[in-house]
Write a protein that holds these residues in place. Sequence first.
Motif, mmCIF file in Angstrom:
data_model
loop_
_atom_site.group_PDB
_atom_site.id
_atom_site.type_symbol
_atom_site.label_atom_id
_atom_site.label_comp_id
_atom_site.label_asym_id
_atom_site.label_seq_id
_atom_site.Cartn_x
_atom_site.Cartn_y
_atom_site.Cartn_z
ATOM 1 N N HIS A 1 0.841 -1.203 0.000
ATOM 2 C CA HIS A 1 0.000 0.000 0.000
ATOM 3 C C HIS A 1 0.877 1.255 0.000
ATOM 4 O O HIS A 1 0.607 2.219 -0.718
ATOM 5 N N PHE A 2 1.935 1.222 0.778
ATOM 6 C CA PHE A 2 2.835 2.376 0.846
ATOM 7 C C PHE A 2 3.537 2.604 -0.492
ATOM 8 O O PHE A 2 3.635 3.750 -0.982
ATOM 9 N N LYS A 3 4.007 1.529 -1.120
ATOM 10 C CA LYS A 3 4.718 1.677 -2.392
ATOM 11 C C LYS A 3 3.800 2.234 -3.468
ATOM 12 O O LYS A 3 4.206 3.099 -4.259
ATOM 13 N N THR A 4 2.569 1.730 -3.490
ATOM 14 C CA THR A 4 1.622 2.215 -4.502
ATOM 15 C C THR A 4 1.288 3.689 -4.289
ATOM 16 O O THR A 4 1.256 4.491 -5.237
ATOM 17 N N ALA A 5 1.045 4.054 -3.025
ATOM 18 C CA ALA A 5 0.672 5.442 -2.734
ATOM 19 C C ALA A 5 1.834 6.394 -2.963
ATOM 20 O O ALA A 5 1.657 7.499 -3.493
ATOM 21 N N SER A 6 3.031 6.000 -2.583
ATOM 22 C CA SER A 6 4.177 6.899 -2.706
ATOM 23 C C SER A 6 4.644 7.052 -4.148
ATOM 24 O O SER A 6 5.366 8.007 -4.467
ATOM 25 N N SER A 7 4.260 6.120 -5.029
ATOM 26 C CA SER A 7 4.660 6.243 -6.432
ATOM 27 C C SER A 7 3.847 7.306 -7.182
ATOM 28 O O SER A 7 4.236 7.743 -8.257
ATOM 29 N N SER A 8 2.725 7.695 -6.594
ATOM 30 C CA SER A 8 1.891 8.723 -7.230
ATOM 31 C C SER A 8 2.429 10.108 -6.868
ATOM 32 O O SER A 8 2.725 10.389 -5.700
ATOM 33 N N GLU A 9 2.539 10.963 -7.890
ATOM 34 C CA GLU A 9 3.042 12.317 -7.654
ATOM 35 C C GLU A 9 2.020 13.179 -6.931
ATOM 36 O O GLU A 9 2.375 14.208 -6.352
ATOM 37 N N GLU A 10 0.769 12.736 -6.938
ATOM 38 C CA GLU A 10 -0.278 13.541 -6.318
ATOM 39 C C GLU A 10 -0.372 13.306 -4.809
ATOM 40 O O GLU A 10 -1.003 14.094 -4.113
ATOM 41 N N ILE A 11 0.206 12.177 -4.287
ATOM 42 C CA ILE A 11 0.114 11.858 -2.859
ATOM 43 C C ILE A 11 1.453 12.151 -2.207
ATOM 44 O O ILE A 11 2.483 11.603 -2.630
ATOM 45 N N PRO A 12 1.489 12.982 -1.190
ATOM 46 C CA PRO A 12 2.764 13.264 -0.506
ATOM 47 C C PRO A 12 3.320 11.992 0.139
ATOM 48 O O PRO A 12 2.592 11.091 0.571
ATOM 49 N N GLY A 13 4.642 11.934 0.242
ATOM 50 C CA GLY A 13 5.290 10.754 0.821
ATOM 51 C C GLY A 13 4.931 10.532 2.274
ATOM 52 O O GLY A 13 4.731 9.384 2.711
ATOM 53 N N ASP A 14 4.834 11.605 3.063
ATOM 54 C CA ASP A 14 4.499 11.456 4.484
ATOM 55 C C ASP A 14 3.088 10.912 4.656
ATOM 56 O O ASP A 14 2.831 10.105 5.557
ATOM 57 N N PHE A 15 2.191 11.327 3.800
ATOM 58 C CA PHE A 15 0.816 10.826 3.890
ATOM 59 C C PHE A 15 0.761 9.323 3.591
ATOM 60 O O PHE A 15 0.058 8.564 4.274
ATOM 61 N N ALA A 16 1.515 8.872 2.598
ATOM 62 C CA ALA A 16 1.566 7.444 2.278
ATOM 63 C C ALA A 16 2.154 6.656 3.443
ATOM 64 O O ALA A 16 1.704 5.544 3.752
ATOM 65 N N PHE A 17 3.161 7.218 4.098
ATOM 66 C CA PHE A 17 3.794 6.548 5.247
ATOM 67 C C PHE A 17 2.791 6.343 6.381
ATOM 68 O O PHE A 17 2.639 5.232 6.906
ATOM 69 N N TYR A 18 2.088 7.365 6.753
ATOM 70 C CA TYR A 18 1.189 7.291 7.912
ATOM 71 C C TYR A 18 -0.061 6.465 7.611
ATOM 72 O O TYR A 18 -0.578 5.785 8.506
ATOM 73 N N THR A 19 -0.545 6.482 6.393
ATOM 74 C CA THR A 19 -1.709 5.648 6.075
ATOM 75 C C THR A 19 -1.337 4.170 6.100
ATOM 76 O O THR A 19 -2.120 3.333 6.586
ATOM 77 N N ALA A 20 -0.150 3.817 5.584
ATOM 78 C CA ALA A 20 0.285 2.419 5.613
ATOM 79 C C ALA A 20 0.529 1.955 7.051
ATOM 80 O O ALA A 20 0.177 0.824 7.427
ATOM 81 N N ASP A 21 1.122 2.803 7.878
ATOM 82 C CA ASP A 21 1.361 2.456 9.283
ATOM 83 C C ASP A 21 0.043 2.272 10.029
ATOM 84 O O ASP A 21 -0.110 1.344 10.839
ATOM 85 N N ALA A 22 -0.921 3.117 9.767
ATOM 86 C CA ALA A 22 -2.229 2.995 10.426
ATOM 87 C C ALA A 22 -2.942 1.722 9.991
ATOM 88 O O ALA A 22 -3.597 1.047 10.798
ATOM 89 N N LEU A 23 -2.813 1.367 8.709
ATOM 90 C CA LEU A 23 -3.412 0.130 8.220
ATOM 91 C C LEU A 23 -2.809 -1.091 8.927
ATOM 92 O O LEU A 23 -3.537 -1.993 9.360
ATOM 93 N N PHE A 24 -1.501 -1.119 9.069
ATOM 94 C CA PHE A 24 -0.843 -2.236 9.755
ATOM 95 C C PHE A 24 -1.280 -2.315 11.217
ATOM 96 O O PHE A 24 -1.606 -3.396 11.720
ATOM 97 N N GLN A 25 -1.285 -1.189 11.897
ATOM 98 C CA GLN A 25 -1.635 -1.193 13.319
ATOM 99 C C GLN A 25 -3.072 -1.663 13.541
ATOM 100 O O GLN A 25 -3.352 -2.429 14.468
ATOM 101 N N ARG A 26 -3.972 -1.249 12.676
ATOM 102 C CA ARG A 26 -5.379 -1.629 12.839
ATOM 103 C C ARG A 26 -5.568 -3.134 12.652
ATOM 104 O O ARG A 26 -6.219 -3.805 13.466
ATOM 105 N N GLU A 27 -4.968 -3.711 11.617
ATOM 106 C CA GLU A 27 -5.136 -5.140 11.362
ATOM 107 C C GLU A 27 -4.343 -5.982 12.356
ATOM 108 O O GLU A 27 -4.785 -7.084 12.733
ATOM 109 N N ALA A 28 -3.168 -5.512 12.789
ATOM 110 C CA ALA A 28 -2.388 -6.259 13.770
ATOM 111 C C ALA A 28 -3.093 -6.286 15.121
ATOM 112 O O ALA A 28 -3.097 -7.322 15.809
ATOM 113 N N GLU A 29 -3.675 -5.186 15.513
ATOM 114 C CA GLU A 29 -4.405 -5.140 16.783
ATOM 115 C C GLU A 29 -5.601 -6.087 16.749
ATOM 116 O O GLU A 29 -5.933 -6.726 17.765
#
Length: 592
Positions: A431-459
């Motif tokens: 998810h992070f790689k796909t989001a960060s490859s887009s020029e329209e999505i900032p890199g920090d936003f892709a980082f935090y969305t992927a981290d939140a996705l992992f934390q939610r499913e791991a919990e």
Amino acid sequence: MSEETAAPTGSAGASADVLPIVNQEGRMLERTPWFPSELDVGAECYRVIGCAGSPLSGKSTLLNELFGTHFSVSRVRATDRRRWSTRGISASLAANQETILVLEVDGGDGGASGQQLQERCLRYICSVSDVVLCNVWYHDLGRYDSDPQWCLRTMVRELSQAEGPLLRTCVVFVVRDADGDALDSTAAVTDALWLDAEEYWQQETGGSGSSSTSSSGAAATSSRSVETLRAALELRVVLLPTPRASSSAYDTAVQRLRHEMLDAGGLLSSEFSKGLPADGFAAFSRRLWEGIAAQPAGWSRGSVPLALHMASVDRGAFALASGGNGALPSEALVAAYHCDGAFSEILRNSAEELGELASQLEEGDKISGFGRRAEDLLNKYLSGFESATEAYAGQEVRERKRAELESVLDASLQSLFLKQLQLIRENALQHFKTASSSEEIPGDFAFYTADALFQREAEDSVRPGSDWSYANERSDLQQTMAEISARRKQLIHVQIQAAEQQRQAMQYMQLQQAQLQAIQQQQYGGTLGNWNVGVAYRPPDTNVNLSLLHQQGRTQVQVSMVPDEQAGLLGPNGFTSGVGPGNLGVSFNINI
């Protein structure tokens, strides 16, 4: 009590492989485990051989020959037998066999206190041993107060006091110095021992051997009791010749006994197993020994064991002495056996279901709501164990096996949890790689969305109430995404630098080209300057063509002779008649 206090006093030459576990004062070794290999063997059950019998009859020698042990061999003469005192129990593992435990009751008859200790030692090995070897002299068979009769009485009495289902035990009477015709009397000796055992059983259970049993109903009860004894006890007799008379015959008989015990399907098979795991054997033995020691002495070797019933045992006093659970050693052994069986059955049942979950994860499919599902599975298996062992509620062995089962199941489920985390991590990383490859999505936003996705499913995959953690996996994911972001930024920086260098190179080339053009204009410039002029002329009625071209300061004169384009139509000299001197064109250039 320190380990040194509990260690018995052994004879000279004792091997370091032999461990004294009960000393001459009746105290058992407190060290747990007894042997370091018990931790490696784990829950695998010990196959236990106990050996007792006549003093100075060669017990240690026999055990060393059968199992490759190093029990100390006494050098005391038979005439010095009165000086021999009971020394308790020694233990050793069979050579190259970490699951075969050999127990020897040391010593012999050393007075009343020695007889009492010896009786307790024999009761202990009868309770824990799959096979009990009674090493006796041939000339002692049939005597009322002899060692064979004493051993047989003690074992029958122990079985008669057991409550619940009896565990099957094999007792082998190894008869020494049976020479001549005596070597052919195995069947007769076996029958005689069975008659004595049944008589002792009837006396202990109040059967026909007692004066109070005269009715037909009592006789029927006695018959059923004898059947119970035969179902719980396997009696065998092995006759050994005197080694001094025929060492080869003695060695052959010993090797035959060895194969009978150790070969596949032999005496040390699951038929007689008590199901005691190696890693818990020392702790269980200590509780069993304390229970035996807390009971009052039964009877001495010279007394007649009539009307000895469980009613004569003060259960309240025993419960106080044994820590309050009131369980006799045989009851504790039955509880351990059934709890261990239920433990193994639950593990077998859980293996298939957990294996299906593992296969799903290995195929790359996440398990939705894994945490709740793991909790449901654990509760189901523990409830199954509790239902199967409900008859032994409150006993320590049941609580210990339940805690052990919970630990094993939790470890198995946690291994699946870790596989689940791997899939969640891979999905979050993708998810992070796909989001960060887009020029329209900032890199920090892709980082935090992927981290939140992992934390939610791991919990959602953590079993409620467990100590499972996904902190390491999350930290690893964050570090990986940070490294990818850093490499991506570095790549973009390199691309920008390359584009800038290319732009600068193009500017430099354009500048160089302009300079070259300026030099050319200066070198070839004339009166015509930057004018380009071209003139062509063909005299009438001729094949001569003249052309003049002035371009970039250079003048070019071209003279060509070509036939008329209509020559083929005007006369025989045209191209249609072939190529000849009259229609051959000639041209040449002159650069000025």
